[in-house]
Motif scaffolding. Structure first.
Motif, mmCIF file in Angstrom:
data_model
loop_
_atom_site.group_PDB
_atom_site.id
_atom_site.type_symbol
_atom_site.label_atom_id
_atom_site.label_comp_id
_atom_site.label_asym_id
_atom_site.label_seq_id
_atom_site.Cartn_x
_atom_site.Cartn_y
_atom_site.Cartn_z
ATOM 1 N N MET A 130 0.753 -1.186 0.037
ATOM 2 C CA MET A 130 0.078 -0.040 -0.038
ATOM 3 C C MET A 130 0.830 1.015 0.059
ATOM 4 S SD MET A 130 -2.965 -0.745 -0.200
ATOM 5 C CE MET A 130 -3.848 0.861 0.318
ATOM 6 N N SER A 131 1.931 1.267 0.665
ATOM 7 C CA SER A 131 2.844 2.472 0.684
ATOM 8 C C SER A 131 3.495 2.688 -0.550
ATOM 9 C CB SER A 131 4.029 2.175 1.932
ATOM 10 O OG SER A 131 4.714 3.330 1.917
ATOM 11 N N GLY A 132 3.788 1.535 -1.284
ATOM 12 C CA GLY A 132 4.385 1.699 -2.511
ATOM 13 C C GLY A 132 3.440 2.234 -3.374
ATOM 14 N N LEU A 133 2.105 1.873 -3.438
ATOM 15 C CA LEU A 133 1.204 1.896 -4.448
ATOM 16 C C LEU A 133 1.011 3.688 -4.313
ATOM 17 C CD1 LEU A 133 -1.562 -0.481 -4.270
ATOM 18 C CD2 LEU A 133 -0.047 -0.108 -6.125
ATOM 19 N N MET A 134 0.655 4.024 -2.941
ATOM 20 C CA MET A 134 0.496 5.471 -2.763
ATOM 21 C C MET A 134 1.772 6.313 -3.333
ATOM 22 S SD MET A 134 -2.538 5.599 -1.294
ATOM 23 C CE MET A 134 -2.878 4.550 -2.599
ATOM 24 N N THR A 135 2.911 5.895 -2.923
ATOM 25 C CA THR A 135 3.928 6.839 -3.632
ATOM 26 C C THR A 135 4.140 6.687 -5.166
ATOM 27 O OG1 THR A 135 5.215 6.400 -1.717
ATOM 28 C CG2 THR A 135 6.392 6.890 -3.637
ATOM 29 N N ALA A 136 3.873 5.605 -5.770
ATOM 30 C CA ALA A 136 3.966 5.463 -7.154
ATOM 31 C C ALA A 136 2.694 6.333 -7.784
ATOM 32 C CB ALA A 136 3.565 3.988 -7.569
ATOM 33 N N LEU A 137 1.791 6.235 -7.130
ATOM 34 C CA LEU A 137 0.540 7.312 -7.710
ATOM 35 C C LEU A 137 0.833 8.669 -7.449
ATOM 36 C CD1 LEU A 137 -2.181 6.571 -8.832
ATOM 37 C CD2 LEU A 137 -3.279 6.754 -6.676
ATOM 38 N N SER A 138 1.392 9.009 -6.372
ATOM 39 C CA SER A 138 1.604 10.386 -6.436
ATOM 40 C C SER A 138 2.672 10.853 -7.252
ATOM 41 C CB SER A 138 2.029 10.905 -4.858
ATOM 42 O OG SER A 138 3.277 10.182 -4.401
ATOM 43 N N CYS A 151 -7.330 3.352 4.332
ATOM 44 C CA CYS A 151 -5.802 3.611 4.136
ATOM 45 C C CYS A 151 -5.447 5.324 4.233
ATOM 46 C CB CYS A 151 -5.417 3.283 2.585
ATOM 47 S SG CYS A 151 -3.744 3.939 1.963
ATOM 48 N N GLU A 152 -4.992 5.348 5.170
ATOM 49 C CA GLU A 152 -4.513 7.032 5.630
ATOM 50 C C GLU A 152 -4.084 7.829 4.476
ATOM 51 O OE1 GLU A 152 -4.437 10.225 7.847
ATOM 52 O OE2 GLU A 152 -5.418 8.310 8.321
ATOM 53 N N ARG A 153 -3.218 7.217 3.534
ATOM 54 C CA ARG A 153 -2.761 8.019 2.388
ATOM 55 C C ARG A 153 -3.512 8.359 1.371
ATOM 56 N NH1 ARG A 153 3.326 6.662 0.891
ATOM 57 N NH2 ARG A 153 2.839 8.284 -0.589
ATOM 58 N N SER A 154 -4.691 7.490 1.398
ATOM 59 C CA SER A 154 -5.476 7.588 0.372
ATOM 60 C C SER A 154 -6.389 8.792 0.561
ATOM 61 C CB SER A 154 -6.559 6.301 0.323
ATOM 62 O OG SER A 154 -7.493 6.640 1.384
ATOM 63 N N LYS A 155 -6.316 9.638 1.255
ATOM 64 C CA LYS A 155 -6.944 11.102 1.665
ATOM 65 C C LYS A 155 -6.376 12.024 0.508
ATOM 66 C CE LYS A 155 -8.175 10.409 6.560
ATOM 67 N NZ LYS A 155 -7.934 10.729 7.873
ATOM 68 N N ASP A 156 -5.129 11.603 0.033
ATOM 69 C CA ASP A 156 -4.641 12.519 -0.776
ATOM 70 C C ASP A 156 -4.878 12.339 -2.307
ATOM 71 O OD1 ASP A 156 -2.978 13.478 1.155
ATOM 72 O OD2 ASP A 156 -1.339 12.306 0.882
ATOM 73 N N PHE A 157 -5.877 11.405 -2.433
ATOM 74 C CA PHE A 157 -6.327 11.096 -3.990
ATOM 75 C C PHE A 157 -7.975 10.998 -3.847
ATOM 76 C CE2 PHE A 157 -2.259 9.029 -2.771
ATOM 77 C CZ PHE A 157 -1.437 9.623 -3.934
ATOM 78 N N ASN A 158 -8.402 11.024 -5.149
ATOM 79 C CA ASN A 158 -10.011 10.486 -5.434
ATOM 80 C C ASN A 158 -9.977 9.120 -5.203
ATOM 81 O OD1 ASN A 158 -10.690 13.139 -5.989
ATOM 82 N ND2 ASN A 158 -10.024 12.913 -8.012
ATOM 83 N N VAL A 159 -11.082 8.391 -4.560
ATOM 84 C CA VAL A 159 -11.086 7.142 -4.131
ATOM 85 C C VAL A 159 -12.614 6.700 -4.535
ATOM 86 C CG1 VAL A 159 -11.082 5.342 -2.689
ATOM 87 C CG2 VAL A 159 -9.337 7.358 -2.444
ATOM 88 N N ARG A 160 -12.617 5.562 -5.205
ATOM 89 C CA ARG A 160 -13.995 5.187 -5.708
ATOM 90 C C ARG A 160 -14.278 3.663 -5.133
ATOM 91 N NH1 ARG A 160 -16.190 6.727 -11.297
ATOM 92 N NH2 ARG A 160 -15.947 8.551 -10.447
ATOM 93 N N VAL A 161 -14.967 3.197 -4.353
ATOM 94 C CA VAL A 161 -15.261 2.015 -3.631
ATOM 95 C C VAL A 161 -15.871 1.146 -4.959
ATOM 96 C CG1 VAL A 161 -16.374 0.519 -2.096
ATOM 97 C CG2 VAL A 161 -15.311 2.664 -1.478
#
Length: 300
Positions: A130-138, A151-161
């Motif tokens: 998850m950490s690697g995904l968030m970094t790669a996305l950012s 996921c705490e870092r998902s707050k920096d992105f748009n998220v759709r369940v």
């Protein structure tokens, strides 16, 4: 030399007549004659023999005609490929996966539908924690990511369940409790819980521990697995039990039985995350395929 000069020249060469070529091009004859003269001046030689009833190619003109057809064909193909990528019909889409989300049936269905509808888009999957995904996305290394919430870092992105997935208990087949139709967590208070490093999926890890606490005990933690899916191998060899998303039970693991959790409903959410900046057409097409009935929100 401009491409339009080559188009004019090819039209004259193929019609052998300035008047017919002008009609084909949708322009008047005098400007067409002027453009051909400019082309000849630029090339430095005569390309067309002017005859009483038309024109014919010179030796130099025949060579240029053959090359002009290739150049114009390549130009048209390049333009079409560029437009196709801009429309999201071609190109590539870089998609990240959390190891636990890769087996989710909604993820499979969504990507299968996308490949059927946009076969010209090459999917480039990348599996990370998850950490690697968030970094790669950012950092723009990937365009979209299938993640587990919370996921705490998902707050920096748009998220759709895209799915609410139930958790199950994985037990060795030799375990007495594996013979039932379900098992309560409280029955496993003295057993060893097989976990994975929290950084792989903090939300899922915390949900597992919280479920045990809700059942009235603090879990006895055993050896950690390097990946969430590899927990099944540890269960199969009798090291303990594991709490896993139901989709992971589809992995063919001998000597393991996955059962519903009696008395508790524990769910984990699979979501699609993307940057809040403008997305390419390929990514937008995938986002548009997610059911509008599912909750859509920015970073939870």
């Amino acid at each position: 030399m401009e491409l339009r000069h080559l188009r004019y020249f090819v039209a004259v060469a193929e019609t052998t007549n300035f008047t017919r070529a002008a009609e084909r091009l949708g322009i008047s004859q005098p400007p067409l004659s002027q453009q051909i003269q400019r082309l000849e001046h630029e090339v430095g030689t005569t390309l067309l023999k002017r005859l009483t009833r038309g024109v014919e190619l010179t030796e130099a003109g025949k060579v240029l005609y053959e090359d002009a057809l290739i150049i114009l064909k390549l130009s048209d193909a390049a333009l079409e490929r560029t437009r196709s990528v801009a429309r999201g019909m071609n190109g590539f889409l870089r998609i990240g996966f959390a190891s636990s989300s890769a087996f989710n049936p909604q993820v499979f269905s969504l990507l299968h539908h996308y490949r059927d509808k946009y076969p010209g888009v090459k999917l480039e999957p990348q599996e990370k924690d998850m950490s690697g995904l968030m970094t790669a996305l950012s950092e723009g290394v990937i365009d979209l990511a299938f993640i587990r919430l919370p996921c705490e870092r998902s707050k920096d992105f748009n998220v759709r369940v895209i799915d609410n997935e139930e958790m199950v208990i994985a037990l060795p087949k030799m375990h007495p409790l594996s013979r039932g139709e379900s098992v309560a967590l409280s029955e496993l208070r003295n057993e060893t819980l097989i976990t994975f490093p929290r950084e792989l999926s903090p939300g899922l890890y915390d949900a597992v521990i919280a479920a045990c606490v809700e059942a009235g005990f603090t879990p006895k933690l055993g050896q950690q697995c390097p990946q969430i899916a590899s927990s099944l191998s540890m269960v199969a060899t009798g090291f303990g039990y594991a709490l896993l998303p139901a989709s992971l039970s589809k992995i063919n693991a001998d000597n393991v039985r996955c059962l519903p959790i009696a008395g508790q409903t524990i769910t984990t959410q699979v979501a699609l995350a993307w940057r809040r900046t403008s997305q390419g057409k390929s990514a937008k097409h995938l986002l548009n395929m997610v059911s509008p009935g599912l909750e859509s929100r920015a970073g939870e």
